[in-house]
Structures are given as C-alpha cells and as structure tokens.
Design a protein around this motif. Sequence first.
Motif, PDB file in Angstrom:
ATOM      1  N   PHE A 164     -35.322  -0.223   3.433  1.00 44.57           N
ATOM      2  CA  PHE A 164     -34.579  -0.395   4.679  1.00 44.57           C
ATOM      3  C   PHE A 164     -34.166   0.988   5.167  1.00 44.57           C
ATOM      4  CE2 PHE A 164     -30.286  -1.628   6.658  1.00 44.57           C
ATOM      5  CZ  PHE A 164     -30.847  -1.865   7.901  1.00 44.57           C
ATOM      6  N   THR A 165     -34.636   1.362   6.338  1.00 43.89           N
ATOM      7  CA  THR A 165     -34.335   2.668   6.905  1.00 43.89           C
ATOM      8  C   THR A 165     -33.301   2.542   8.009  1.00 43.89           C
ATOM      9  OG1 THR A 165     -36.557   3.459   6.398  1.00 43.89           O
ATOM     10  CG2 THR A 165     -35.334   4.683   8.064  1.00 43.89           C
ATOM     11  N   CYS A 166     -32.244   3.353   7.900  1.00 38.52           N
ATOM     12  CA  CYS A 166     -31.160   3.366   8.881  1.00 38.52           C
ATOM     13  C   CYS A 166     -31.098   4.738   9.537  1.00 38.52           C
ATOM     14  CB  CYS A 166     -29.810   3.110   8.211  1.00 38.52           C
ATOM     15  SG  CYS A 166     -29.659   1.534   7.420  1.00 38.52           S
ATOM     16  N   GLU A 167     -30.905   4.734  10.842  1.00 33.91           N
ATOM     17  CA  GLU A 167     -30.716   5.980  11.568  1.00 33.91           C
ATOM     18  C   GLU A 167     -29.296   6.478  11.352  1.00 33.91           C
ATOM     19  OE1 GLU A 167     -33.224   7.532  13.200  1.00 33.91           O
ATOM     20  OE2 GLU A 167     -34.490   5.874  12.506  1.00 33.91           O
ATOM     21  N   ILE A 168     -29.145   7.775  11.193  1.00 35.49           N
ATOM     22  CA  ILE A 168     -27.823   8.386  11.086  1.00 35.49           C
ATOM     23  C   ILE A 168     -27.458   8.907  12.470  1.00 35.49           C
ATOM     24  CG2 ILE A 168     -26.477  10.245  10.024  1.00 35.49           C
ATOM     25  CD1 ILE A 168     -28.429  10.038   7.626  1.00 35.49           C
ATOM     26  N   PRO A 169     -26.314   8.473  13.031  1.00 34.50           N
ATOM     27  CA  PRO A 169     -25.951   8.899  14.383  1.00 34.50           C
ATOM     28  C   PRO A 169     -25.702  10.408  14.462  1.00 34.50           C
ATOM     29  CG  PRO A 169     -24.210   7.532  13.413  1.00 34.50           C
ATOM     30  CD  PRO A 169     -25.328   7.583  12.434  1.00 34.50           C
ATOM     31  N   VAL A 170     -25.859  10.940  15.662  1.00 36.30           N
ATOM     32  CA  VAL A 170     -25.665  12.365  15.908  1.00 36.30           C
ATOM     33  C   VAL A 170     -24.285  12.818  15.431  1.00 36.30           C
ATOM     34  CG1 VAL A 170     -25.549  14.147  17.703  1.00 36.30           C
ATOM     35  CG2 VAL A 170     -27.282  12.355  17.845  1.00 36.30           C
ATOM     36  N   ALA A 171     -23.270  11.998  15.668  1.00 36.00           N
ATOM     37  CA  ALA A 171     -21.901  12.354  15.276  1.00 36.00           C
ATOM     38  C   ALA A 171     -21.764  12.548  13.766  1.00 36.00           C
ATOM     39  CB  ALA A 171     -20.928  11.267  15.737  1.00 36.00           C
ATOM     40  N   ALA A 226     -22.892   1.695   6.758  1.00 36.17           N
ATOM     41  CA  ALA A 226     -23.488   1.905   8.080  1.00 36.17           C
ATOM     42  C   ALA A 226     -22.889   0.905   9.058  1.00 36.17           C
ATOM     43  CB  ALA A 226     -24.997   1.749   8.026  1.00 36.17           C
ATOM     44  N   ASP A 227     -22.632   1.366  10.269  1.00 37.89           N
ATOM     45  CA  ASP A 227     -22.105   0.508  11.328  1.00 37.89           C
ATOM     46  C   ASP A 227     -23.258  -0.071  12.145  1.00 37.89           C
ATOM     47  OD1 ASP A 227     -19.529   1.188  10.571  1.00 37.89           O
ATOM     48  OD2 ASP A 227     -19.309   2.725  12.106  1.00 37.89           O
ATOM     49  N   PHE A 228     -23.150  -1.355  12.447  1.00 37.28           N
ATOM     50  CA  PHE A 228     -24.109  -2.057  13.304  1.00 37.28           C
ATOM     51  C   PHE A 228     -23.320  -3.001  14.176  1.00 37.28           C
ATOM     52  CE2 PHE A 228     -26.608  -1.132   9.509  1.00 37.28           C
ATOM     53  CZ  PHE A 228     -27.785  -0.624  10.050  1.00 37.28           C
TER      54      PHE A 228
END
Length: 142
Positions: free
Chosen positions: A49-56, A23-25
């Motif tokens: 730990f929950t990460c959002e997945i980008p629209v792209a 994941a990119d931050f």
Amino acid sequence: MRSKQRCGVPVGRLVYGLGSFVADFDDRALAHIKAITLSKLRRNESFAFTCEIPVAAGSGHVCLWMNAAIPIQFEFVGSKEPTLNRAWLEELVQLSNSPTGLRVTPEPDPVRSVMHSPKPTDEKLPGERVGAQRVGAGRLNH
C-alpha cells in the motif's frame, strides 16, 4: 481523536503498526481503503500500500507491507460510514492485486451500488435478464 477537516471534508486517520505510521485521509477514501484492506487481510492476503506524503510533511511517498499480523486502525471523524462506490472499489482491488500495490486514486463516477441500498423492483442489475430466477430457485430434484 480530535475532529479534523480539510477543505470542509472530515479527515480520518489510518494508523498502522503500533502508531509507527499515521496517515490522514478523508472519511470517504478511508472507508474504501478499509473495505479493501479488511477483505484482503481476512483472506490472509498481504499486499503493498503506497501513500503519498503531503508537501507540508516533506513530500514523497511511503510503501507499507499490509499484513494481518500488524495492528491497523481506521479512525473516522464522521459518525456514519460513507456509502461505497462500486467502481472505485473495483479499481482499488485491481491495484491491490498488482505488483505496485494499492494506492488511492481519484474517485471515478459512481455506478449504482447494491452494497448499501436495495435494488428498485423495476430496475435490473448489469447482466441480469428481466424475469430471471436466482440460481437454484425452483429447481426440482429428480
């Protein structure tokens, strides 16, 4: 790792497992995630730990179970570790201890941090009395 930027902000990466999750931050958020994660895993505390997945990448979110037995890497683009925001760390710690687990929230206004800078001599910390001694300082044994 090649240098990446998003809107002029250096973008680092969190790699969890054997490269199975990346994941990119931005480096600033990643430094805060790193501080919380290493602190908890050092004490053998697992957490979600929950990460959002980008629209792209298709949208949605992913929830990871962070455990000391699973390899983790924090890859920063910048050469200097960002200064940590104590208010944000406290907020993220509370989230990491909740049933829903850690997730990155917007950074709150910073409060003066003593983590990377010494306290000016004329300024007191919250809750500190002027002229207060450290616990145990000057204690006599009778």
